[in-house]
Design an enzyme around this catalytic site. Structure first.
Site, PDB file in Angstrom:
ATOM      1  N   SER A 272      38.591  35.288  47.886  1.00  0.00           N
ATOM      2  CA  SER A 272      39.288  34.028  47.295  1.00  0.00           C
ATOM      3  C   SER A 272      39.478  32.867  48.528  1.00  0.00           C
ATOM      4  CB  SER A 272      40.559  34.455  46.763  1.00  0.00           C
ATOM      5  OG  SER A 272      41.036  33.598  45.856  1.00  0.00           O
ATOM      6  N   HIS A 415      39.274  38.883  39.422  1.00  0.00           N
ATOM      7  CA  HIS A 415      39.357  38.603  40.757  1.00  0.00           C
ATOM      8  C   HIS A 415      39.887  39.426  41.664  1.00  0.00           C
ATOM      9  CE1 HIS A 415      39.698  34.899  43.353  1.00  0.00           C
ATOM     10  NE2 HIS A 415      41.009  35.378  43.700  1.00  0.00           N
TER      11      HIS A 415
HETATM   12  C1  GTR Z   1      44.432  30.543  43.491  1.00  0.00           C
HETATM   13  C2  GTR Z   1      43.496  29.578  43.799  1.00  0.00           C
HETATM   14  C3  GTR Z   1      42.079  29.886  44.152  1.00  0.00           C
HETATM   15  C4  GTR Z   1      42.031  31.127  45.069  1.00  0.00           C
HETATM   16  C5  GTR Z   1      43.294  32.039  44.951  1.00  0.00           C
HETATM   17  C6  GTR Z   1      43.406  33.197  45.925  1.00  0.00           C
HETATM   18  O1  GTR Z   1      45.504  30.408  43.124  1.00  0.00           O
HETATM   19  O2  GTR Z   1      43.633  28.435  42.864  1.00  0.00           O
HETATM   20  O3  GTR Z   1      41.442  28.858  44.633  1.00  0.00           O
HETATM   21  O4  GTR Z   1      41.946  30.817  46.197  1.00  0.00           O
HETATM   22  O5  GTR Z   1      44.352  31.489  44.870  1.00  0.00           O
HETATM   23  O6  GTR Z   1      43.214  32.667  47.276  1.00  0.00           O
HETATM   24  O7  GTR Z   1      43.706  34.088  45.652  1.00  0.00           O
END
Ligand code: GTR
Length: 439
Positions: A272, A415
């Site tokens: 991420s 995610h």
């Molecule tokens: C989210 C963001 C993403 C991603 C994520 C993370 O809120 O919108 O771009 O980076 O965080 O790092 O878990």
């Protein structure tokens, strides 16, 4: 009668989901609403029902392929003076530095040099992981312009190794428990036992030890940018992602001195925001021998011009401190960006790059991540390395695709950074570094 419950471990769950995914995928009714009628397989498409659910929320964000506007990507090989690169020398001497500078000026900012870097091994435990590994806690200090900044990293090296081994450096953007070097807590986010069992070393540092993941001058002052803020008169001083990438390079400085680590084979992996950082670290620091981008999404591997899921405007609003000020000029103006993220992937060439997406991570735009990988292939091609070039080659869930020095998979579920992903990174490492495959 007593009922017996069956407990499935992470791997079994993954395998089951994978089998399920494969069987669903092969079924004729599985074609997504947005998929062209005569699609070729494998060619992953998002679940139409999930996309319909997201649509119902009526957010300003797009998740439907038919909502992707017409766009034209910058040609990675086209130089600012209009000439086109045809050789690796021209790429390395002209277009690569030019591309790097565009990312510095418009996206991530300019980071300072390494400075004088020194290391202090604060603890060594040769009995870590039930004697399978030696664990070191290392304090890393950079000194320049009469000032210093220190942070800590942990390194685990396999005791069974005969000689130096390659290493995976994880940029940990989560709490300590997600990548706990003491192993009191165990999390698939960093399966240290499995990495060591495969004969690799692994290191980890926490992003927030280098630059706090919070906005505002008071927060910034607590991290490395508080010591060397950089010149922001042109809106291109380093920002948080730049600071974290700088931290990864300082850990690499240490790893290159560790007698148990092959410093010429260090992969940088992040998830991420950590995945955006891993790509930016490998783009700038060619000593990184591989990059692993896990669900990196916007500002990572996915193409800004597709405007799927998280947009440039949204990321600049929610996390204004991640990117340099100039990046904000491109809020709702993605087509004006002088670069797109396929060129970030291309900056890793000819070194191996492995991009991971998650099945339901629509916010990060898996298709945009895979497209970026395919569009980076022209640069790998300069080195005679044939990567994937057609987005229709996008593999199904749980099926790694490796071509030349480029790898990709979609893990089942959402995610996250999972043991399935680590297996992908390590299998890829075995392959590109010519190591015997581990069963
Ligand atoms: C989210 C963001 C993403 C991603 C994520 C993370 O809120 O919108 O771009 O980076 O965080 O790092 O878990």
């Amino acid at each position: 009668m007593r009922r017996r419950s069956i407990v499935l471990d992470g791997w079994t769950m993954c395998s089951l989901k994978f089998l399920l995914a494969v069987s669903t995928f092969a079924a004729p009714h599985a074609r997504a609403a947005d998929a062209p009628a005569a699609q070729t397989f494998p060619n992953h498409w998002p679940d139409p029902k999930a996309v319909a659910e997201l649509d119902k929320k009526k957010t300003p964000y797009h998740y439907r392929e038919s909502d992707v506007p017409k766009y034209e990507l910058p040609d990675p090989l086209l130089c600012a003076d209009g000439t086109r690169v045809t050789t690796r020398e021209q790429w390395e001497q002209k277009r690569r530095p030019e591309t790097l500078e565009l990312f510095r000026k418009h996206v991530y900012g300019h980071s300072p040099a390494a400075g004088e870097v020194s290391f202090q091994v604060l603890e060594t435990d040769p009995t870590a992981l039930e004697c399978a590994a030696t664990r070191k806690r290392v304090k890393i200090t950079s000194t320049q312009q009469g000032k210093s900044y220190s942070f800590e990293a942990w390194v685990l090296t396999p005791n069974a190794a005969k000689g130096k081994v390659p290493a995976f450096l994880l940029i940990n953007n989560r709490p300590v428990a997600s990548a706990d070097p003491t192993r009191k807590e165990k999390d698939g986010f960093w399966p240290a036992e499995e990495i060591i069992a495969r004969g690799y070393a692994t290191a980890v540092f926490r992003t927030v030890d280098v630059d706090p993941d919070k906005d505002g001058p008071a927060e910034r002052a607590k991290g490395v940018r508080g010591v060397w803020p950089g010149d922001d008169s042109n809106g291109d001083a380093w920002a948080t992602i730049g600071a974290w990438a700088w931290g990864a390079s300082r850990v690499l400085d240490y790893l290159q001195t560790d007698p148990a680590v092959d410093g010429t084979k260090v992969a940088v992996v992040g998830h991420s925001r950590g995945g955006k950082t891993a790509l930016w670290a490998a783009a700038q620091d060619t000593r990184f021998a591989m990059a692993g981008s896990n669900c990196s999404g916007r500002g990572g591997a996915s193409l800004a011009r597709r405007r799927m899921g998280e947009t440039v405007a949204r990321i600049n609003t929610a996390f204004p401190y991640w990117f340099c000020d100039n990046y904000k000029k491109y809020n709702d103006r993605e087509d004006d960006l002088p670069v797109d993220q396929h060129q970030l992937v291309a900056l890793v060439a000819p070194r191996p790059v492995y991009v991971v997406s998650a099945e339901t991570d629509y916010w990060a735009d898996p298709r945009g991540e895979f497209t970026a990988l395919t569009k980076a292939s022209v640069v790998y091609g300069l080195y005679g390395l044939q990567g994937p070039t057609n987005v229709d080659e996008m593999p199904g869930v749980g099926t790694p695709l490796v071509r030349g020095r480029q790898g990709y998979h979609i893990h089942p579920g959402g995610h996250n950074l999972t043991p399935f992903d680590w297996k992908g990174y390590m299998d890829f490492g075995d392959r590109v570094w010519g190591r015997a495959a581990t069963p």
